[in-house]
Design a protein around this motif. Structure first.
Motif, PDB file in Angstrom:
ATOM      1  N   SER A 206      13.074  -2.152  -6.330  1.00  0.00           N
ATOM      2  CA  SER A 206      13.324  -2.786  -7.622  1.00  0.00           C
ATOM      3  C   SER A 206      13.682  -1.760  -8.689  1.00  0.00           C
ATOM      4  O   SER A 206      14.530  -2.020  -9.547  1.00  0.00           O
ATOM      5  N   LEU A 207      13.030  -0.599  -8.642  1.00  0.00           N
ATOM      6  CA  LEU A 207      13.366   0.453  -9.614  1.00  0.00           C
ATOM      7  C   LEU A 207      14.827   0.845  -9.501  1.00  0.00           C
ATOM      8  O   LEU A 207      15.518   1.035 -10.505  1.00  0.00           O
ATOM      9  N   SER A 208      15.287   0.978  -8.256  1.00  0.00           N
ATOM     10  CA  SER A 208      16.686   1.342  -8.039  1.00  0.00           C
ATOM     11  C   SER A 208      17.615   0.266  -8.591  1.00  0.00           C
ATOM     12  O   SER A 208      18.619   0.567  -9.242  1.00  0.00           O
ATOM     13  N   LEU A 209      17.277  -0.993  -8.361  1.00  0.00           N
ATOM     14  CA  LEU A 209      18.110  -2.102  -8.832  1.00  0.00           C
ATOM     15  C   LEU A 209      18.066  -2.217 -10.354  1.00  0.00           C
ATOM     16  O   LEU A 209      19.075  -2.523 -10.994  1.00  0.00           O
ATOM     17  N   ILE A 210      16.889  -1.977 -10.922  1.00  0.00           N
ATOM     18  CA  ILE A 210      16.765  -2.012 -12.381  1.00  0.00           C
ATOM     19  C   ILE A 210      17.623  -0.920 -13.017  1.00  0.00           C
ATOM     20  O   ILE A 210      18.270  -1.133 -14.046  1.00  0.00           O
ATOM     21  N   THR A 211      17.635   0.260 -12.384  1.00  0.00           N
ATOM     22  CA  THR A 211      18.442   1.381 -12.879  1.00  0.00           C
ATOM     23  C   THR A 211      19.920   1.002 -12.921  1.00  0.00           C
ATOM     24  O   THR A 211      20.654   1.405 -13.836  1.00  0.00           O
ATOM     25  N   TYR A 212      20.358   0.220 -11.920  1.00  0.00           N
ATOM     26  CA  TYR A 212      21.758  -0.209 -11.858  1.00  0.00           C
ATOM     27  C   TYR A 212      22.036  -1.441 -12.722  1.00  0.00           C
ATOM     28  O   TYR A 212      23.168  -1.915 -12.776  1.00  0.00           O
ATOM     29  N   GLY A 213      21.016  -1.980 -13.362  1.00  0.00           N
ATOM     30  CA  GLY A 213      21.204  -3.131 -14.226  1.00  0.00           C
ATOM     31  C   GLY A 213      21.488  -4.413 -13.466  1.00  0.00           C
ATOM     32  O   GLY A 213      22.221  -5.291 -13.952  1.00  0.00           O
ATOM     33  N   VAL A 214      20.899  -4.550 -12.275  1.00  0.00           N
ATOM     34  CA  VAL A 214      21.124  -5.731 -11.446  1.00  0.00           C
ATOM     35  C   VAL A 214      20.436  -6.948 -12.063  1.00  0.00           C
ATOM     36  O   VAL A 214      19.387  -6.840 -12.697  1.00  0.00           O
ATOM     37  N   ASP A 215      21.028  -8.118 -11.863  1.00  0.00           N
ATOM     38  CA  ASP A 215      20.479  -9.365 -12.384  1.00  0.00           C
ATOM     39  C   ASP A 215      19.056  -9.577 -11.860  1.00  0.00           C
ATOM     40  O   ASP A 215      18.789  -9.375 -10.668  1.00  0.00           O
TER      41      ASP A 215
END
Length: 240
Positions: A57-66
């Protein structure tokens, strides 16, 4: 009697709590570098309580994922918990459903292993609560401590720590690949699929989700067919 069982559970879960110390500490630190506040990082550990999913989730949050895609990816990563809790349910002492739902939340790969092998016969409910509580407390508290440590690091170190997230994933993957062809195939197909989807312009969240599902389904089909082929060849050999 229940107090003794609870104490035994706390003692059995101590090794998990110690093992969670560096992982939860690192998560809290990386959560700070990813831009999460201490409340957000700690709340993730309180309500999600799933190491691999939280790191992802941290990785996805960093990429600004929905956010919806983050939830869907987390569900796919944690789907194994359905199997673990279903298996564990057969070994637990009878209890009300709401009681089971509480300690079921505390089931992780590590606590499942301890509960499944730590007692003979039916597993006491109080023992399960003891194991789950000390492991959960360790994960949540060290997440907060890690965030506090991260907040006091120099800015250049905070920026550099983002690389540690990928190093963590590699560190988790490589040991499981040794001597396990299936894991190697899963990782290879997932990586290739993700790269292809990325080139085609599929958003990061969707590409990770699709790559995970495609690789899992494809490799299971291959192994299922291989198993049938081996069984068929064995049957022909026995018939001859």
């Amino acid at each position: 009697m229940e107090y003794n069982q609870f104490s035994a559970g706390l003692k059995a879960g101590t090794s998990i709590a110690i093992g969670y110390f560096p992982v939860a500490l690192t998560f809290g630190l990386l959560a700070k570098t990813a831009g999460l506040s201490i409340v957000e990082a700690t709340a993730m550990s309180i309500f999600v309580y799933a190491g691999a999913a939280q790191y992802m989730s941290l990785s996805l949050i960093t990429y600004g994922v929905d956010p919806l895609l983050i939830i869907m990816n987390t569900f796919v990563v944690n789907i194994r918990h359905f199997l673990m809790t279903a298996s564990l349910n057969e070994k637990m002492q009878p209890a009300k459903k709401w009681v089971k739902s509480i300690y079921a939340f505390g089931i992780t790969d590590e606590s499942f292993s301890v509960l499944a092998t730590g007692t003979k016969g039916k597993i006491p409910t109080a023992f399960a609560f003891g194991v789950a509580l000390i492991a959960y407390g360790s994960w949540v508290s060290f997440t907060a401590i890690g965030h506090i440590i991260g907040a006091n690091l120099p800015h250049f170190l905070q920026a550099a720590m983002s690389i540690a997230l990928y190093a963590m994933f590699i560190g988790l993957l490589v040991p499981s690949m040794k001597g396990n062809r299936k894991v190697v195939m899963l990782a290879g197909v997932a990586a290739a699929t993700h790269c292809l989807l990325y080139v085609l312009g599929v958003p990061t969240g969707w590409s990770i989700l699709l790559a995970t599902l495609i690789s899992s389904i494809l490799i299971e089909i291959i192994y299922a067919r291989r198993g049938k082929t081996v069984e068929s060849a064995y049957s022909r050999k026995e018939g001859a």
